[in-house]
Design a protein around this motif. Structure first.
Motif, short mmCIF file in Angstrom:
data_model
loop_
_atom_site.label_atom_id
_atom_site.label_comp_id
_atom_site.label_asym_id
_atom_site.label_seq_id
_atom_site.Cartn_x
_atom_site.Cartn_y
_atom_site.Cartn_z
N PRO A 40 10.65 8.59 9.44
CA PRO A 40 10.47 9.77 8.58
C PRO A 40 10.03 9.38 7.17
CG PRO A 40 12.80 9.34 8.97
CD PRO A 40 12.05 8.42 9.87
N ARG A 41 8.91 9.91 6.77
CA ARG A 41 8.39 9.75 5.41
C ARG A 41 7.67 11.05 5.06
NH1 ARG A 41 11.23 6.01 5.92
NH2 ARG A 41 10.91 3.82 5.29
N GLU A 42 8.25 11.81 4.18
CA GLU A 42 7.73 13.14 3.87
C GLU A 42 6.61 13.05 2.84
OE1 GLU A 42 8.64 16.03 5.20
OE2 GLU A 42 10.25 15.26 6.47
N TYR A 43 5.36 13.02 3.33
CA TYR A 43 4.15 13.14 2.53
C TYR A 43 3.88 11.95 1.62
CZ TYR A 43 5.41 17.82 4.04
OH TYR A 43 5.79 18.89 4.80
N LEU A 44 4.79 10.98 1.56
CA LEU A 44 4.63 9.82 0.69
C LEU A 44 5.37 8.64 1.32
CD1 LEU A 44 3.59 8.79 -2.11
CD2 LEU A 44 5.81 9.50 -3.05
N GLY A 45 4.72 7.49 1.36
CA GLY A 45 5.37 6.32 1.94
C GLY A 45 4.67 5.04 1.52
N ALA A 46 5.27 3.90 1.86
CA ALA A 46 4.71 2.61 1.49
C ALA A 46 4.79 1.66 2.68
CB ALA A 46 5.45 2.03 0.29
N VAL A 47 3.77 0.79 2.80
CA VAL A 47 3.72 -0.16 3.90
C VAL A 47 3.35 -1.54 3.36
CG1 VAL A 47 3.06 1.61 5.56
CG2 VAL A 47 1.29 0.25 4.44
N ASP A 48 3.69 -2.56 4.14
CA ASP A 48 3.26 -3.91 3.83
C ASP A 48 1.77 -4.01 4.12
OD1 ASP A 48 4.09 -6.92 3.44
OD2 ASP A 48 2.74 -6.84 5.18
N LEU A 49 1.01 -4.50 3.13
CA LEU A 49 -0.44 -4.48 3.26
C LEU A 49 -0.92 -5.42 4.37
CD1 LEU A 49 -2.94 -3.20 1.97
CD2 LEU A 49 -3.12 -5.21 0.48
N GLY A 50 -0.23 -6.55 4.53
CA GLY A 50 -0.68 -7.51 5.54
C GLY A 50 -0.40 -7.06 6.95
N SER A 51 0.81 -6.58 7.22
CA SER A 51 1.21 -6.26 8.59
C SER A 51 1.13 -4.78 8.93
CB SER A 51 2.65 -6.73 8.82
OG SER A 51 3.55 -5.97 8.00
N MET A 99 0.85 -1.19 0.00
CA MET A 99 0.00 0.00 0.00
C MET A 99 0.89 1.24 0.00
SD MET A 99 -2.62 1.54 2.87
CE MET A 99 -4.03 0.49 2.51
N VAL A 100 0.59 2.18 -0.89
CA VAL A 100 1.27 3.47 -0.92
C VAL A 100 0.31 4.51 -0.34
CG1 VAL A 100 2.45 5.18 -2.35
CG2 VAL A 100 2.56 2.75 -2.95
N LEU A 101 0.82 5.36 0.53
CA LEU A 101 0.02 6.38 1.19
C LEU A 101 0.58 7.76 0.85
CD1 LEU A 101 0.71 3.92 3.43
CD2 LEU A 101 -1.13 5.10 4.65
N GLY A 102 -0.32 8.72 0.72
CA GLY A 102 0.08 10.11 0.52
C GLY A 102 -0.76 11.04 1.36
N GLY A 103 -0.23 12.21 1.67
CA GLY A 103 -0.99 13.17 2.46
C GLY A 103 -0.14 14.28 3.02
N ALA A 150 3.58 -2.84 8.34
CA ALA A 150 4.96 -2.42 8.60
C ALA A 150 5.43 -1.46 7.51
CB ALA A 150 5.88 -3.64 8.64
N VAL A 151 6.11 -0.41 7.93
CA VAL A 151 6.62 0.58 6.98
C VAL A 151 7.76 -0.04 6.18
CG1 VAL A 151 7.69 2.84 6.72
CG2 VAL A 151 5.94 2.47 8.47
N LEU A 152 7.70 0.09 4.85
CA LEU A 152 8.71 -0.47 3.97
C LEU A 152 9.87 0.51 3.80
CD1 LEU A 152 6.36 -2.01 1.27
CD2 LEU A 152 7.50 -3.18 3.17
N PRO A 153 11.04 0.01 3.43
CA PRO A 153 12.19 0.90 3.22
C PRO A 153 12.07 1.76 1.96
CG PRO A 153 12.78 -1.36 2.70
CD PRO A 153 11.42 -1.41 3.31
N TRP A 154 10.99 1.64 1.27
CA TRP A 154 10.70 2.43 0.07
C TRP A 154 10.59 3.92 0.46
CZ3 TRP A 154 6.69 5.42 -2.06
CH2 TRP A 154 6.58 5.44 -3.44
N VAL A 155 11.50 4.74 0.00
CA VAL A 155 11.54 6.16 0.37
C VAL A 155 11.59 7.01 -0.88
CG1 VAL A 155 12.78 7.97 1.60
CG2 VAL A 155 12.74 5.65 2.53
N ALA A 156 10.58 7.83 -1.06
CA ALA A 156 10.51 8.76 -2.19
C ALA A 156 9.83 10.03 -1.69
CB ALA A 156 9.75 8.15 -3.36
N ASP A 157 10.51 10.72 -0.80
CA ASP A 157 9.91 11.87 -0.12
C ASP A 157 9.52 12.97 -1.10
OD1 ASP A 157 10.24 10.61 2.28
OD2 ASP A 157 12.07 11.69 2.82
N ALA A 158 8.36 13.57 -0.85
CA ALA A 158 7.92 14.76 -1.59
C ALA A 158 8.25 15.99 -0.76
CB ALA A 158 6.43 14.69 -1.87
#
Length: 815
Positions: free
Chosen positions: A301-312, A288-292, A314-322
């Motif tokens: 730290p996730r600046e306005y954009l982040g991704a989590v494991d849908l099942g758990s 799941m990718v979240l924005g806001g 848990a925040v993923l190491p995917w980092v693409a800060d806006a």
């Protein structure tokens, strides 16, 4: 002198006032313009950060990085939501009442090519914020009260094929700022999220479910503590996910995210703690990718954009800060498409829209560039619809300065790579066309790797910042270059420049490879110097501004708003020339321009006869002409009913006047809105008339003969959206006219130089005496010299190929 009435049949040539729609637009004010040496490029400075094609509030995009924009349906107001129609087109909703030339009130259907379909539903009493398509039914929510003439409170359904309103009519309690902002169909139910209190009279704050056919309220009452802003469904997990501004759900802590079993609607333990509201969610497989508006997810730290494991969760190491808020998300073929209010995505510049690889978090090359915020994204096949509040999409980033190709109306590849800071309000070009000088409110802004404060010199070929860096302590008002190109004079309210004390006026060596403030120092202590103009021989600099005799001196002498300064004397250099602007209630001169001979100084500003203001003792309204020999106010007196901001010469020798004047009798007795052409001899106002509506009107103009370009603080021109920049097509050649009254030449009378308009077909200039005898013949040029003629009246004829007469006028020679 003979009266200017000798121009008995020299009338102003008619000018077209048709907007050129091929030119790209900018997203802010254009404050200064200067053409390149050959006229093929127009350099522009201002308050913009972007230039792009006309594409208001909505566009159909493709995933090809080279040419992302396919079509622009042009809603005339904000688009908040969109959904694929399943057949290559889109339904869109928002706060518009037309799409292109079709009336569509807050809801529309677009065909696959972006054109507007015949489908039409009128929504009244509010706007559309959310929608979802379920088979052949389109559900939409917002804060409206009527759909297709039938009462609907905040939510409605229509047949997606015909647009007919369906009986579905649950009543959501909406008033003021209350709304339905998210919709999701799950089985037999339609879930509603937003800011509301009741549904069908039952207490259901912020989140509810209704039967998707009859609209009856489901018993489910999750009672979040605050707004629910987005809802998504995972079929694999059989789970509904909610995001928003809530901190509890059903009395349990859920910090802005929550999950429900899609069969039982039971609240699940799943949650991702977000530091601030979650506005949008998108699911792809197990991610799941979240924005806001959040800056942290689960404490990371996730600046306005982040991704989590849908099942758990848990925040993923995917980092693409806006760099700012994310409003919308869409995932297609392993790529996350992001829209919002940001200017960068994980480092690379991405204005309001961009794409990130879902596996690697790397920002892709796809870069449509939008001028303002993107609120909604909807994918179907190889197309993406983007909607929002932007005026253009598919353009290029250009911060405060750009080079516009005259032929195409698009920015060239020339890019100063300037940072988004302040504005550039004055430009001038070196005589050889190699260096562009700019000044403005930018403070410690970067141009490439160079940092500059308020003034910069740029290579006109590469855009690279050159070593020249005077760094005044406040933004200059205006720059002018000496006729020989050796010196740049600058005015403003600064007190230091180049590390030296200089009050409001300075002279700087124009060598772009060094910074050398000269010893020339008029030391204006009386107030701000706004406008400057230099005599054709370079010996005198004229200054205009807020300074007055009571406030101090300029060049060692008390002067009221106008002064003449000797450029060959370092200090105490005010000449004996005096042309005071006086009277109560603080009049001032804002802009000045010299005629080509240097004999007349035209003045614009804020002064008017009704308040007792005079120019050299003569009552004048915001416009005046003063002799540079005697300082006397000349009879020229068109008058303007409000402030004049800028004076400039047109290609054929008329004065272009920019200001805040408008209405009946605005200038020269004619109705004009913030811009007019004025005859420099008679004061007659030319026929060109356009309506510029917005904040402060026209602030700058450039006449190129075939094009008139205007910039300023307007938003609409003749009712058409044009923010800060408008271009008009004007004629480049003149038809044969044996009665020939159109030709303009100035000054009249003259003792030598005579300036002619730009006429593409012109080949020769003939001068005939009063009896019709040919006394001189010249190859066509903008300036011809008549000093060897005896004083008297002459007829000047302009001829083209094969001797065809293009026009004529009368000329008076005096000695």
């Amino acid at each position: 002198m003979l009266a200017a009435a000798v121009l008995a049949f020299a009338t102003t040539s008619a000018r077209a006032q048709t907007l050129n729609t091929d030119w790209w637009q900018v997203n802010g004010r254009v404050l200064s313009m200067v053409p390149s040496q050959d006229g093929s490029v127009i350099y522009m400075g201002g308050m913009f950060t972007y230039a792009g094609p006309e594409a208001m509030c909505g566009a159909v995009l493709q995933f090809d990085p080279a040419e992302p924009v396919v079509s622009a349906p042009m809603p005339n107001g904000t688009v908040y939501c969109s959904v694929s129609d399943g057949a290559g087109g889109w339904f869109i909703g928002g706060d518009f009442d037309a799409v292109g030339d079709q009336d569509r009130t807050r809801l529309a259907h677009l065909n696959a090519d972006g054109s507007v379909s015949s489908w039409q539903v009128d929504v009244a009493g509010g706007y559309v914020l959310s929608m979802t398509l379920d088979g052949s039914t389109l559900y939409f929510g917002g804060n409206f009260t009527s759909v297709g003439g039938q009462t609907r409170y905040g939510i409605a359904a229509v047949d997606a094929l015909s647009g007919a309103a369906l009986p579905f009519a649950p009543e959501v309690a909406i008033s003021g700022s209350l709304y339905v902002s998210s919709l999701l169909v799950v089985g037999q139910n339609l879930l509603l999220g937003g800011s509301f209190d009741t549904v069908n009279g039952l207490t259901r704050p912020f989140l509810a479910a209704v039967d998707k056919v009859d609209g009856s309220t489901n018993a489910w009452a999750p009672t979040p503590s605050d707004d629910v802003l987005c809802l998504v469904y995972s079929q694999e997990e059989n789970t509904v996910y909610a995001g928003g501004n809530f901190t509890t759900m059903g009395g349990q802590t859920r910090q802005r995210t929550a999950a429900f079993d899609a069969s039982t609607y039971a609240l699940l333990p799943w949650t991702v703690l977000a530091s601030d509201p979650v506005w949008t969610m998108a699911i792809d497989g197990a991610v799941m990718v979240l924005g806001g508006r959040f800056e942290q997810l689960a404490g990371q730290p996730r600046e306005y954009l982040g991704a989590v494991d849908l099942g758990s969760g848990a925040v993923l190491p995917w980092v693409a800060d806006a760099t700012w808020y994310v409003r919308s998300l869409a995932i297609n073929d392993g790529v996350v498409y992001v829209g919002g209010e940001f200017r960068e995505l994980d480092g690379p510049v991405r204005r309001h829209i961009g794409a990130v690889d879902l596996a690697t978090a790397e920002v892709t090359d796809w870069d449509p560039v939008a001028s303002e915020d993107v609120y909604t994204l909807a994918v179907r096949g190889d197309r993406l619809f983007a909607g929002g509040v932007f005026l253009s999409i598919g353009g290029v980033v250009r911060n405060k300065i750009l080079a516009m190709d005259r032929a195409t109306g698009r920015p060239t590849d020339w890019d100063a790579q300037s940072s988004d800071f302040g504005s550039i309000s004055s430009l001038c070009m070196s005589p050889d066309g190699q260096v562009l000088y700019g000044s403005g409110s930018f403070n410690n802004a970067t141009f490439g790797t160079a940092m500059r404060r308020h003034m910069v010199a740029l290579d006109a070929s590469t855009g690279q910042a050159l070593p020249w860096a005077p760094q005044p302590n406040t933004a200059p008002w205006e720059m002018v270059m000496s006729p020989d190109g050796s010196t740049i004079y600058v005015s403003g309210d600064f007190t230091t420049i180049g590390g030296l004390p200089r009050n409001r006026l300075a002279a700087i060596n124009a060598d772009p490879q060094q910074t050398q403030v000269t010893s020339w120092d008029p030391n204006c202590t009386g107030g701000t110097v706004t406008g400057i103009a230099i005599a054709p021989d370079g010996g005198t600099l004229y200054a205009a501004g807020f300074f007055d005799a009571d406030g101090g001196t300029i060049g060692g002498q008390p002067r009221d708003h106008l002064a003449a300064l000797d450029t060959g004397i370092d200090t105490d250099n005010a000449t004996s020339w005096v042309a005071p602007i006086t009277g109560g209630n603080n009049p001032y001169a804002r802009t000045i321009v010299l005629d080509p001979t240097g004999s007349t100084l035209y003045v614009g500003g804020s002064f008017n006869a009704a308040e007792g203001h005079t120019v050299s003792g003569q009552a004048r309204d915001n416009l005046a002409a003063v002799s540079t020999t005697t300082g006397e106010a000349l009879p020229w007196n068109p008058g303007a009913n409000d402030d004049v901001f800028e004076l400039k010469w047109s290609a054929d020798g008329e004065l272009m006047v920019c200001g805040s004047f408008q209405g009946p009798g605005a200038i020269g007795g004619q109705e004009r809105m913030t811009f007019a052409y004025v005859d420099p001899i008679t004061g007659a106002v030319g026929p060109f008339s356009a309506t510029f509506s917005g904040a402060t009107g026209v602030l700058e103009a450039e006449d190129l003969g075939d094009l008139l370009i205007v910039g300023g603080g307007f938003f609409f021109v003749n009712g058409t959206l044009r923010e800060g920049l408008a271009v008009f097509d004007t004629p480049t050649s003149i038809p044969e006219n044996e009665d020939a009254g159109w030709l303009r030449a100035f000054p009249v009378p003259t003792n030598n130089e005579l300036w002619l308009p730009v006429v593409a077909d012109a080949r020769t200039v003939e001068v005939h005496d009063a009896t019709g005898r040919l006394v001189r013949s010249f190859a066509y040029a903008r300036v011809v010299h008549l000093h060897d003629l005896t004083a008297g009246l002459y007829i000047l004829r302009l001829r083209g190929t094969a001797g065809r007469e293009l026009g004529r006028c009368r000329v008076v020679v005096e000695h």
